[in-house]
Scaffold this motif. Sequence first.
Motif, mmCIF file in Angstrom:
data_model
loop_
_atom_site.group_PDB
_atom_site.id
_atom_site.type_symbol
_atom_site.label_atom_id
_atom_site.label_comp_id
_atom_site.label_asym_id
_atom_site.label_seq_id
_atom_site.Cartn_x
_atom_site.Cartn_y
_atom_site.Cartn_z
ATOM 1 N N SER A 35 0.833 -1.191 0.000
ATOM 2 C CA SER A 35 0.000 0.000 0.000
ATOM 3 C C SER A 35 0.876 1.253 0.000
ATOM 4 O O SER A 35 0.601 2.218 -0.712
ATOM 5 N N ASN A 36 1.937 1.229 0.784
ATOM 6 C CA ASN A 36 2.867 2.346 0.850
ATOM 7 C C ASN A 36 3.559 2.546 -0.501
ATOM 8 O O ASN A 36 3.682 3.667 -0.992
ATOM 9 N N LEU A 37 3.987 1.451 -1.113
ATOM 10 C CA LEU A 37 4.619 1.512 -2.431
ATOM 11 C C LEU A 37 3.651 2.076 -3.459
ATOM 12 O O LEU A 37 4.014 2.918 -4.289
ATOM 13 N N SER A 38 2.416 1.652 -3.413
ATOM 14 C CA SER A 38 1.404 2.142 -4.337
ATOM 15 C C SER A 38 1.216 3.649 -4.185
ATOM 16 O O SER A 38 1.116 4.369 -5.174
ATOM 17 N N ASN A 39 1.179 4.133 -2.945
ATOM 18 C CA ASN A 39 1.032 5.567 -2.698
ATOM 19 C C ASN A 39 2.231 6.347 -3.242
ATOM 20 O O ASN A 39 2.066 7.411 -3.849
ATOM 21 N N VAL A 40 3.431 5.824 -3.026
ATOM 22 C CA VAL A 40 4.641 6.486 -3.521
ATOM 23 C C VAL A 40 4.627 6.526 -5.051
ATOM 24 O O VAL A 40 4.954 7.549 -5.667
ATOM 25 N N LEU A 41 4.248 5.433 -5.679
ATOM 26 C CA LEU A 41 4.183 5.397 -7.142
ATOM 27 C C LEU A 41 3.131 6.366 -7.672
ATOM 28 O O LEU A 41 3.346 7.023 -8.694
ATOM 29 N N ASP A 42 1.990 6.472 -6.990
ATOM 30 C CA ASP A 42 0.966 7.433 -7.384
ATOM 31 C C ASP A 42 1.507 8.864 -7.334
ATOM 32 O O ASP A 42 1.249 9.670 -8.235
ATOM 33 N N GLU A 43 2.261 9.177 -6.274
ATOM 34 C CA GLU A 43 2.855 10.499 -6.159
ATOM 35 C C GLU A 43 3.858 10.749 -7.282
ATOM 36 O O GLU A 43 3.894 11.837 -7.867
ATOM 37 N N MET A 44 4.655 9.748 -7.610
ATOM 38 C CA MET A 44 5.630 9.885 -8.683
ATOM 39 C C MET A 44 4.924 10.150 -10.012
ATOM 40 O O MET A 44 5.371 10.975 -10.812
ATOM 41 N N GLN A 101 1.986 11.582 -10.397
ATOM 42 C CA GLN A 101 1.461 12.948 -10.352
ATOM 43 C C GLN A 101 2.566 13.966 -10.634
ATOM 44 O O GLN A 101 2.372 14.912 -11.401
ATOM 45 N N TYR A 102 3.727 13.781 -10.015
ATOM 46 C CA TYR A 102 4.841 14.703 -10.249
ATOM 47 C C TYR A 102 5.295 14.652 -11.700
ATOM 48 O O TYR A 102 5.589 15.666 -12.313
#
Length: 134
Positions: free
Chosen positions: A5-14, A16-17
């Motif tokens: 879940s944490n990895l998924s959130n980080v990838l989502d942020e990447m 977006q950036y």
Amino acid sequence: MSKMSNLSNVLDEMIQYGQGMIASAEELKRCGDGLIKVATEIKEAFSTEETAKATKPAKKSADLPREETAPEEAPVEKTYSFTDVRGALAAKSKEGFKEEVKKLISKYGAEKLSDINPDDYAALMKDVEGLGNG
């Protein structure tokens, strides 16, 4: 929160950036294109005024014989900047004429565009326009 879940959130942020960076780059390109267009139009406007002043007739039209036709104007050779030439060469390279572009640069006695004499830009641009036309 799990590692996935944490990895998924980080990838989502990447993602977006990354999308934000692409949007910013597209906006910068659009602004740059606009600046180039305006600068080119201003340059052409001033070039046209200088040409018009240089070709003004010395005599008034009333002093000329009626049968005489207007003098033919000599074609004005357009001047090109380094940026103009670089853009044209880059466009032709992207169109698949990379080797031909290299040959043209060599034709003018240079290894890279910045080595070409600016006086040769007009002739080079004519050669570039001919790429892919036969």
